[in-house]
Design an enzyme around this catalytic site. Structure first.
Site, PDB file in Angstrom:
ATOM      1  N   HIS A  10    -151.220 -77.830  -4.950  1.00  0.00           N
ATOM      2  CA  HIS A  10    -151.927 -79.068  -5.300  1.00  0.00           C
ATOM      3  C   HIS A  10    -151.297 -80.152  -4.430  1.00  0.00           C
ATOM      4  CE1 HIS A  10    -153.866 -81.965  -8.055  1.00  0.00           C
ATOM      5  NE2 HIS A  10    -152.723 -82.605  -8.105  1.00  0.00           N
ATOM      6  N   VAL A  36    -142.546 -81.711 -13.422  1.00  0.00           N
ATOM      7  CA  VAL A  36    -142.232 -80.279 -13.338  1.00  0.00           C
ATOM      8  C   VAL A  36    -141.383 -79.841 -14.530  1.00  0.00           C
ATOM      9  CG1 VAL A  36    -140.127 -80.360 -11.929  1.00  0.00           C
ATOM     10  CG2 VAL A  36    -141.714 -78.444 -11.677  1.00  0.00           C
ATOM     11  N   ILE A  39    -144.339 -80.036 -17.771  1.00  0.00           N
ATOM     12  CA  ILE A  39    -145.611 -79.313 -17.768  1.00  0.00           C
ATOM     13  C   ILE A  39    -145.360 -77.893 -17.256  1.00  0.00           C
ATOM     14  CG2 ILE A  39    -147.987 -79.317 -16.954  1.00  0.00           C
ATOM     15  CD1 ILE A  39    -147.706 -82.375 -16.570  1.00  0.00           C
ATOM     16  N   MET A  42    -146.662 -76.131 -13.961  1.00  0.00           N
ATOM     17  CA  MET A  42    -146.191 -76.707 -12.695  1.00  0.00           C
ATOM     18  C   MET A  42    -144.850 -76.059 -12.359  1.00  0.00           C
ATOM     19  SD  MET A  42    -145.680 -80.759 -12.007  1.00  0.00           S
ATOM     20  CE  MET A  42    -145.498 -81.454 -10.391  1.00  0.00           C
ATOM     21  N   TYR A  77    -152.503 -78.581 -16.206  1.00  0.00           N
ATOM     22  CA  TYR A  77    -151.686 -79.703 -15.733  1.00  0.00           C
ATOM     23  C   TYR A  77    -152.479 -81.009 -15.785  1.00  0.00           C
ATOM     24  CZ  TYR A  77    -149.974 -82.656 -11.826  1.00  0.00           C
ATOM     25  OH  TYR A  77    -149.575 -83.699 -11.026  1.00  0.00           O
ATOM     26  N   HIS A  80    -152.943 -82.220 -19.290  1.00  0.00           N
ATOM     27  CA  HIS A  80    -151.715 -82.394 -20.087  1.00  0.00           C
ATOM     28  C   HIS A  80    -151.456 -83.889 -20.330  1.00  0.00           C
ATOM     29  CE1 HIS A  80    -147.487 -82.213 -21.232  1.00  0.00           C
ATOM     30  NE2 HIS A  80    -147.647 -80.907 -21.409  1.00  0.00           N
TER      31      HIS A  80
END
Length: 109
Positions: A10, A36, A39, A42, A77, A80
């Site tokens: 991404h 990171v 979530i 990730m 993600y 979230h």
């Protein structure tokens, strides 16, 4: 050539608004990097500033790369609450943004 199994990158290219102070940019980058830890889908985060001598950046100054195990992980993600909260702080600071998701292809010679 083979597509990396399950891995999805991404990428976000950003140009911060001129009035955004360097201290604020640093604070925003730290907040982005902390996602990171918040979530699960990730898996990794990297960022950097443009250092190219080609002058083809079209005004973009920063790149942010997140790694996920699947496109479903990116969807999780994006939805979230920690990402939504961060995006509401981050995006208003940007003058320009491009987001691009891809599955890397490995070239073996």
């Amino acid at each position: 050539m083979e597509e990396a199994k399950g891995v999805v990158k991404h990428i976000l290219l950003a140009k911060f608004k001129d009035e955004i102070q360097p201290e604020k940019i640093e604070e925003l980058i730290k907040g982005y990097a902390n996602l990171v830890n918040l979530i699960h889908p990730m898996k990794a985060f990297h960022w950097g500033k443009d250092v190219s001598i080609e002058n083809l950046h079209q005004g973009f100054t920063h790149v942010f790369e997140s790694t996920f195990e699947s496109t479903e992980g990116i969807a999780e993600y994006i939805a979230h609450p920690a990402h939504v909260e961060f995006a509401n702080l981050f995006l208003p600071s940007l003058d320009k943004v491009i987001v691009f998701d891809y599955k890397p292809t490995v070239v073996r010679c």
